[in-house]
Design a protein around this motif. Structure first.
Motif, mmCIF file in Angstrom:
data_model
loop_
_atom_site.group_PDB
_atom_site.id
_atom_site.type_symbol
_atom_site.label_atom_id
_atom_site.label_comp_id
_atom_site.label_asym_id
_atom_site.label_seq_id
_atom_site.Cartn_x
_atom_site.Cartn_y
_atom_site.Cartn_z
ATOM 1 N N VAL A 55 -9.952 6.685 -8.658
ATOM 2 C CA VAL A 55 -8.528 6.720 -8.986
ATOM 3 C C VAL A 55 -8.055 8.105 -9.386
ATOM 4 C CG1 VAL A 55 -8.685 4.324 -9.766
ATOM 5 C CG2 VAL A 55 -8.693 6.178 -11.453
ATOM 6 N N LYS A 56 -8.973 9.044 -9.508
ATOM 7 C CA LYS A 56 -8.608 10.391 -9.956
ATOM 8 C C LYS A 56 -7.596 11.000 -8.998
ATOM 9 C CE LYS A 56 -11.958 12.374 -11.971
ATOM 10 N NZ LYS A 56 -13.220 13.086 -12.287
ATOM 11 N N GLY A 57 -6.551 11.549 -9.575
ATOM 12 C CA GLY A 57 -5.491 12.139 -8.767
ATOM 13 C C GLY A 57 -4.395 11.171 -8.367
ATOM 14 N N ARG A 58 -4.640 9.888 -8.555
ATOM 15 C CA ARG A 58 -3.618 8.869 -8.217
ATOM 16 C C ARG A 58 -3.095 8.154 -9.461
ATOM 17 N NH1 ARG A 58 -5.035 4.497 -5.365
ATOM 18 N NH2 ARG A 58 -7.211 4.498 -6.058
ATOM 19 N N THR A 81 -1.851 -6.697 -7.321
ATOM 20 C CA THR A 81 -2.197 -7.012 -5.937
ATOM 21 C C THR A 81 -1.521 -6.009 -5.026
ATOM 22 O OG1 THR A 81 -2.379 -9.371 -6.453
ATOM 23 C CG2 THR A 81 -2.191 -8.759 -4.131
ATOM 24 N N VAL A 82 -2.316 -5.328 -4.230
ATOM 25 C CA VAL A 82 -1.798 -4.338 -3.281
ATOM 26 C C VAL A 82 -2.002 -4.897 -1.880
ATOM 27 C CG1 VAL A 82 -1.851 -1.957 -2.503
ATOM 28 C CG2 VAL A 82 -2.478 -2.525 -4.878
ATOM 29 N N SER A 83 -0.912 -5.247 -1.249
ATOM 30 C CA SER A 83 -0.993 -5.903 0.055
ATOM 31 C C SER A 83 0.322 -5.744 0.810
ATOM 32 C CB SER A 83 -1.303 -7.395 -0.121
ATOM 33 O OG SER A 83 -1.269 -8.074 1.122
ATOM 34 N N SER A 84 0.200 -5.658 2.121
ATOM 35 C CA SER A 84 1.402 -5.612 2.956
ATOM 36 C C SER A 84 1.798 -7.015 3.401
ATOM 37 C CB SER A 84 1.167 -4.706 4.158
ATOM 38 O OG SER A 84 0.025 -5.123 4.881
ATOM 39 N N LEU A 97 -0.556 3.031 -17.894
ATOM 40 C CA LEU A 97 -1.313 3.454 -16.727
ATOM 41 C C LEU A 97 -0.339 3.558 -15.563
ATOM 42 C CD1 LEU A 97 -4.170 4.149 -15.671
ATOM 43 C CD2 LEU A 97 -4.295 1.790 -14.824
ATOM 44 N N GLN A 98 -0.033 4.776 -15.170
ATOM 45 C CA GLN A 98 0.815 5.014 -14.005
ATOM 46 C C GLN A 98 -0.077 5.040 -12.778
ATOM 47 O OE1 GLN A 98 4.264 5.366 -13.714
ATOM 48 N NE2 GLN A 98 3.832 5.299 -11.516
ATOM 49 N N MET A 99 0.193 4.164 -11.836
ATOM 50 C CA MET A 99 -0.643 4.035 -10.650
ATOM 51 C C MET A 99 0.193 4.366 -9.424
ATOM 52 S SD MET A 99 -2.747 0.554 -11.586
ATOM 53 C CE MET A 99 -1.305 -0.496 -11.434
ATOM 54 N N ASN A 100 -0.179 5.418 -8.733
ATOM 55 C CA ASN A 100 0.517 5.861 -7.526
ATOM 56 C C ASN A 100 -0.406 5.746 -6.321
ATOM 57 O OD1 ASN A 100 2.749 6.577 -9.150
ATOM 58 N ND2 ASN A 100 1.947 8.653 -9.432
ATOM 59 N N SER A 101 0.183 5.798 -5.146
ATOM 60 C CA SER A 101 -0.588 5.746 -3.891
ATOM 61 C C SER A 101 -1.587 4.597 -3.911
ATOM 62 C CB SER A 101 -1.311 7.078 -3.662
ATOM 63 O OG SER A 101 -0.402 8.151 -3.628
ATOM 64 N N LEU A 102 -1.102 3.448 -4.273
ATOM 65 C CA LEU A 102 -1.986 2.291 -4.427
ATOM 66 C C LEU A 102 -2.586 1.860 -3.099
ATOM 67 C CD1 LEU A 102 0.072 0.412 -7.111
ATOM 68 C CD2 LEU A 102 -2.357 0.970 -7.316
ATOM 69 N N PRO A 145 0.836 -1.216 0.000
ATOM 70 C CA PRO A 145 0.000 0.000 0.000
ATOM 71 C C PRO A 145 0.861 1.253 0.000
ATOM 72 C CG PRO A 145 -0.879 -1.609 1.532
ATOM 73 C CD PRO A 145 0.432 -2.162 1.064
ATOM 74 N N GLY A 146 0.436 2.218 -0.808
ATOM 75 C CA GLY A 146 1.203 3.439 -0.969
ATOM 76 C C GLY A 146 2.229 3.383 -2.077
ATOM 77 N N GLY A 147 2.445 2.218 -2.623
ATOM 78 C CA GLY A 147 3.439 2.045 -3.674
ATOM 79 C C GLY A 147 2.910 2.405 -5.050
ATOM 80 N N SER A 148 3.760 2.181 -6.055
ATOM 81 C CA SER A 148 3.430 2.543 -7.431
ATOM 82 C C SER A 148 3.708 1.385 -8.378
ATOM 83 C CB SER A 148 4.265 3.753 -7.874
ATOM 84 O OG SER A 148 3.988 4.882 -7.094
ATOM 85 N N LEU A 149 2.957 1.379 -9.453
ATOM 86 C CA LEU A 149 3.194 0.454 -10.566
ATOM 87 C C LEU A 149 2.873 1.190 -11.850
ATOM 88 C CD1 LEU A 149 1.542 -2.955 -9.497
ATOM 89 C CD2 LEU A 149 3.988 -2.532 -9.829
ATOM 90 N N ARG A 150 3.523 0.769 -12.930
ATOM 91 C CA ARG A 150 3.163 1.280 -14.248
ATOM 92 C C ARG A 150 2.808 0.111 -15.144
ATOM 93 N NH1 ARG A 150 6.168 4.869 -18.947
ATOM 94 N NH2 ARG A 150 7.282 2.909 -19.358
ATOM 95 N N LEU A 151 1.585 0.128 -15.618
ATOM 96 C CA LEU A 151 1.132 -0.887 -16.561
ATOM 97 C C LEU A 151 1.362 -0.397 -17.988
ATOM 98 C CD1 LEU A 151 -2.286 -1.948 -14.978
ATOM 99 C CD2 LEU A 151 0.022 -2.759 -14.439
ATOM 100 N N SER A 152 1.677 -1.335 -18.855
ATOM 101 C CA SER A 152 1.834 -1.047 -20.277
ATOM 102 C C SER A 152 0.942 -1.978 -21.071
ATOM 103 C CB SER A 152 3.286 -1.246 -20.716
ATOM 104 O OG SER A 152 4.167 -0.399 -20.017
ATOM 105 N N CYS A 153 0.482 -1.497 -22.193
ATOM 106 C CA CYS A 153 -0.305 -2.314 -23.112
ATOM 107 C C CYS A 153 0.209 -2.037 -24.519
ATOM 108 C CB CYS A 153 -1.781 -1.986 -23.003
ATOM 109 S SG CYS A 153 -2.815 -2.740 -24.281
#
Length: 118
Positions: free
Chosen positions: A63-66, A115-118, A80-85, A14-22
């Motif tokens: 997801v707006k803003g993240r 998957t967003v998990s600690s 898709l850049q995903m922040n503050s997951l 949680p709080g991390g980032s990922l970037r998806l590509s297609c």
């Protein structure tokens, strides 16, 4: 043969980032509107973000803003850049391409797990 191939999913805290590509092939990428959808277990597939062939974007409220969607027409790729997951962002994420003329041309990728998990 049309292919949409997603990559970049995985496990993140949680709080991390990922970037998806297609990466798209077999279509004239620049004329297609591109989108990212997600589906969590037991839930319906939902729109996450969309980018038009002209570069206009819209996002789900959750997801707006993240999250940020972008495209590179030279590489036939949407990101898709995903922040503050958050844990509730966990789902299979699908890439979508759609072009409407006399009828709709619509294609889906196979999905990538986030998957967003600690």
């Amino acid at each position: 043969q049309v292919q949409l191939v997603e990559s970049g999913g995985g496990l993140v805290q949680p709080g991390g980032s990922l970037r998806l590509s297609c990466a798209a092939s077999g279509i004239i990428f620049s004329i297609y509107h591109m989108g990212w959808y997600r589906q969590a277990p037991g839930k319906q597939r939902e729109l996450v973000a969309r980018i038009t062939n002209g570069g206009n974007t819209n996002y789900a409220g959750s997801v707006k803003g993240r999250f940020t969607i972008s495209r590179d027409n030279a590489k036939n790729t949407v990101y898709l850049q995903m922040n503050s997951l958050k844990p509730e962002d966990s789902a299979v994420y699908y890439c979508n391409a759609i072009y409407s003329s006399d009828f709709d041309y619509e294609y889906w990728g196979q999905g990538t797990q986030v998957t967003v998990s600690s």
